[in-house]
Structure formats: structure tokens, C-alpha cells
Design a protein around this motif. Sequence first.
Motif, PDB file in Angstrom:
ATOM      1  N   UNK A  49      27.844  16.254  30.760  1.00  0.00           N
ATOM      2  CA  UNK A  49      28.386  17.568  31.117  1.00  0.00           C
ATOM      3  C   UNK A  49      28.969  18.251  29.887  1.00  0.00           C
ATOM      4  N   UNK A  50      29.688  17.502  29.052  1.00  0.00           N
ATOM      5  CA  UNK A  50      30.301  18.081  27.854  1.00  0.00           C
ATOM      6  C   UNK A  50      29.250  18.583  26.873  1.00  0.00           C
ATOM      7  N   UNK A  51      28.283  17.735  26.545  1.00  0.00           N
ATOM      8  CA  UNK A  51      27.338  18.111  25.494  1.00  0.00           C
ATOM      9  C   UNK A  51      26.386  19.208  25.943  1.00  0.00           C
ATOM     10  N   UNK A  52      26.002  19.216  27.222  1.00  0.00           N
ATOM     11  CA  UNK A  52      25.113  20.266  27.698  1.00  0.00           C
ATOM     12  C   UNK A  52      25.822  21.608  27.794  1.00  0.00           C
ATOM     13  N   UNK A  56      23.023  11.561  33.469  1.00  0.00           N
ATOM     14  CA  UNK A  56      22.766  12.648  32.525  1.00  0.00           C
ATOM     15  C   UNK A  56      22.006  13.796  33.186  1.00  0.00           C
ATOM     16  N   UNK A  57      21.125  13.490  34.126  1.00  0.00           N
ATOM     17  CA  UNK A  57      20.415  14.551  34.860  1.00  0.00           C
ATOM     18  C   UNK A  57      21.403  15.391  35.650  1.00  0.00           C
ATOM     19  N   UNK A  58      22.312  14.730  36.350  1.00  0.00           N
ATOM     20  CA  UNK A  58      23.327  15.450  37.132  1.00  0.00           C
ATOM     21  C   UNK A  58      24.240  16.254  36.215  1.00  0.00           C
ATOM     22  N   UNK A  59      24.609  15.672  35.070  1.00  0.00           N
ATOM     23  CA  UNK A  59      25.459  16.386  34.120  1.00  0.00           C
ATOM     24  C   UNK A  59      24.792  17.633  33.577  1.00  0.00           C
ATOM     25  N   UNK A  60      23.459  17.575  33.373  1.00  0.00           N
ATOM     26  CA  UNK A  60      22.720  18.737  32.903  1.00  0.00           C
ATOM     27  C   UNK A  60      22.735  19.877  33.895  1.00  0.00           C
ATOM     28  N   UNK A  61      22.775  19.545  35.187  1.00  0.00           N
ATOM     29  CA  UNK A  61      22.824  20.578  36.214  1.00  0.00           C
ATOM     30  C   UNK A  61      24.237  21.120  36.426  1.00  0.00           C
ATOM     31  N   UNK A  62      25.235  20.284  36.199  1.00  0.00           N
ATOM     32  CA  UNK A  62      26.632  20.704  36.374  1.00  0.00           C
ATOM     33  C   UNK A  62      27.099  21.576  35.222  1.00  0.00           C
ATOM     34  N   UNK A  63      26.576  21.344  34.029  1.00  0.00           N
ATOM     35  CA  UNK A  63      27.072  21.996  32.812  1.00  0.00           C
ATOM     36  C   UNK A  63      27.190  23.517  32.906  1.00  0.00           C
ATOM     37  N   UNK A  64      26.174  24.235  33.447  1.00  0.00           N
ATOM     38  CA  UNK A  64      26.324  25.694  33.512  1.00  0.00           C
ATOM     39  C   UNK A  64      27.540  26.146  34.314  1.00  0.00           C
ATOM     40  N   UNK A  65      27.867  25.422  35.372  1.00  0.00           N
ATOM     41  CA  UNK A  65      29.020  25.786  36.181  1.00  0.00           C
ATOM     42  C   UNK A  65      30.323  25.496  35.434  1.00  0.00           C
ATOM     43  N   UNK A  80      31.110  28.172  32.919  1.00  0.00           N
ATOM     44  CA  UNK A  80      31.675  29.377  33.515  1.00  0.00           C
ATOM     45  C   UNK A  80      33.134  29.195  33.898  1.00  0.00           C
ATOM     46  N   UNK A  81      33.494  27.967  34.280  1.00  0.00           N
ATOM     47  CA  UNK A  81      34.858  27.716  34.741  1.00  0.00           C
ATOM     48  C   UNK A  81      35.830  27.472  33.595  1.00  0.00           C
ATOM     49  N   UNK A  82      35.331  26.891  32.484  1.00  0.00           N
ATOM     50  CA  UNK A  82      36.191  26.564  31.349  1.00  0.00           C
ATOM     51  C   UNK A  82      35.763  27.342  30.118  1.00  0.00           C
TER      52      UNK A  82
END
Length: 368
Positions: free
Chosen positions: A62-65, A326-335, A338-340
Motif C-alpha cells: 500500500x505504501x509503495x504503490x 501485494x495485489x490487495x495493496x495495489x488496489x487499496x493504494x489509490x484510496x 486520496x485520504x492521506x
Amino acid sequence: MSSVSYNGIQKSFLRYQHIFVLIAPIAFITTVFLVAPTPTNVGIEYWLQYWWLFPAFLLGATMVNTVGISGSAVFVPFLIFIFPIFAHPLEPETLVKVGLISEAFGLSSSAVAFIQYGLVDRRLSVALVAGAIPFVVGGALLSFIIPEPLFHGLLAIALLAASYLLFQTDLEHEHDDDASGENGADEQSVDRTASDGGVSSLPNDEDKLGPAGVSTDKNGQVTRVDRQGDNYQYTRAGYVRRFGNYSIGGIFQGLAGFGVGELGIISMLGTKVPVRVAIGTNHIVVALTAVLASIVHIFGGGLVGGHSISLASTPWNMVIFTVPATVLGGQIAPYVSNALSTDTIKTFVGGLFAVIAVALLMMATGGI
């Protein structure tokens, strides 16, 4: 297959990319269970041994993406310092391989999301990947034969460079001048005022979601519109400068699992590619080079007289947790972006790289 059918399939894939992307790790895990070579007589304890890697890699991905850099920049140091505390030390080529396999899935997940939003310059990404290929392969083969202290030292240098470049780079999406203000378009319109006071239509591709599209004029000026209606104008000039950065980054990408992403972002921003397009395009480059480096790390040891690594030596009970994370983190990253504040995340990751680099230098010199 006709062009119409292909475009229809492409549009359907992008519309439902969340479903397809989340199916990928399920298919991967199923394949591993069915055909991957594993130790004989393994039970459920073998497969659940490293369940705790899932939350760790989810956080790292999530961080790197969010900031568009290589996942292995976080994963490899984690496997060097944290993993042995709870398990056992890993050989350099093994931990890089785990990082690369996980990164390939995570960045591919995030890259599809950027394509969906119309923020990937495909022509630019193809040229960058083609130029980086020989350097990625060379770096991956080099990893089999260099001594472990030298590996740690080179890794520390790469992390210090990545930390410095992150602090020097403005990745704050909210302040991207190319996507707002006088160069922007609101979500309701894809028109812009022409220099003669008239109105000219921005590109609009019916095969993309929303008003997304791209056009290039005779002078090489690219006008790109994302699915929200924001437009970006730039040129693809600067291939020589980008080639220099991606060649050096490609060596480290093959050697340590990261480097091409960090140097790639810098080179694209330095050649006036808008930040959102640079991050989106960079995801494609890093994902494809990570896949290539993973293949070389799995099969390439015998080519250089180094360690003979085969599919059987891959710790499958680790990657069945790191890949879906990592797949899930890649999908979470855009959100998350926007939040942080992206700048806050960038500062945290850059500081973390610096601390890890110092520890690696101490390991390389025998201080740890």
C-alpha cells in the motif's frame, strides 16, 4: 479478431478490473498448490507457516504503490531484518526472488488501475521497458555471483539514492499543476479554449471509460484526458535522459529488486511528464521489469556459474501470502492516496530507506 471485438474486450476488462485482478492471486495460489514442487509429505503446517507475512506485505504494498516506487525497496529489507527474527535468515538471491515475485503481482494490480483511469502513456512505457531489459537481465545474473557483503553494500547505496530522490521529488497529487487550473478540465466537459479564442475538443476515446482519450499533434505535443475529465499536456522528448536513468535503475532492479521505479520517476518528471502520468506509466515499467527479473532469478543461476536456483527452491509457502497481499495493496493504494497526504507517506518511506541503508552498511562492513 476484429478491432471492434478487441476494443470491446479491453473496455470490459478495464470496467471490471477489480474482479479480474482479485482472481489472479486465487489462480496463482491454486496453481502453487497443484503443481509447484514442494518438500515431500508437507501438511497444513507447511502452508500456514508464514501467514504473518500477509499483513506485513499488505502494508508495504500500500505504501509503495501510493508513491509509485518499487515494492522490493521495502520487501527486501523487511526480509533481511525482520523475517529472521520470527523465522530464519534467507540467502540474498532467495529474498530478492520473493520480493520480485510479490512486487510483480502488486504493481501489475496497481498498473491496471492506472490504465483504467487513462494515466498510462503506453508508447513511452514500451520504449522504457525495451531500453531497460538488458540491464535488468544483467543485474539479475550478477546477483548470483557477488558476495553477500557486497550485495548488502550495493543495496544500501540504492536505498540511500532512493531516499534522497524521494525527498527531492514532488509527488503531491493535489498540487499537480498539469491536472488543474488553466490546464485542467472539469469532470463535466472535455473542451478547452484554443489560442484563437475558439473551442477545440479534447480527445475522447469511446473504448475508454469516461471521457478518457489521448492525441498527439504533428509537433509531438501529447494531450491526454483521464476518465475524470482532467487533461494533461506534455511531449515525449527526453528519451536519452530517461534511458540513462532507466539503465542504471535496471541494473539495481535485477540485482536487488528495485531501482528502476525510483530513478524512473525522477527522469520522467525531469523531462516534464506530468506527475500523475509519470506515476501511472512508471507502474507499467516496474511491473514488467519485475516480472522479467523474477524469471531470471528463478531460472538463471546456471547461466553464470552461480547458485542453481530452480522452482523447487522457491519458498512457495511464503509467496502464497505475499502475492495476494501485494495485489490487495495495489488496489487499496489509490484510496489511501486520496485520504492521506502523499507527501507525508513519501517522507515516512524516505526516512525508512535511510535508516535501513545505514543498517545495511553496518552489515556489509561487519558492524552488525
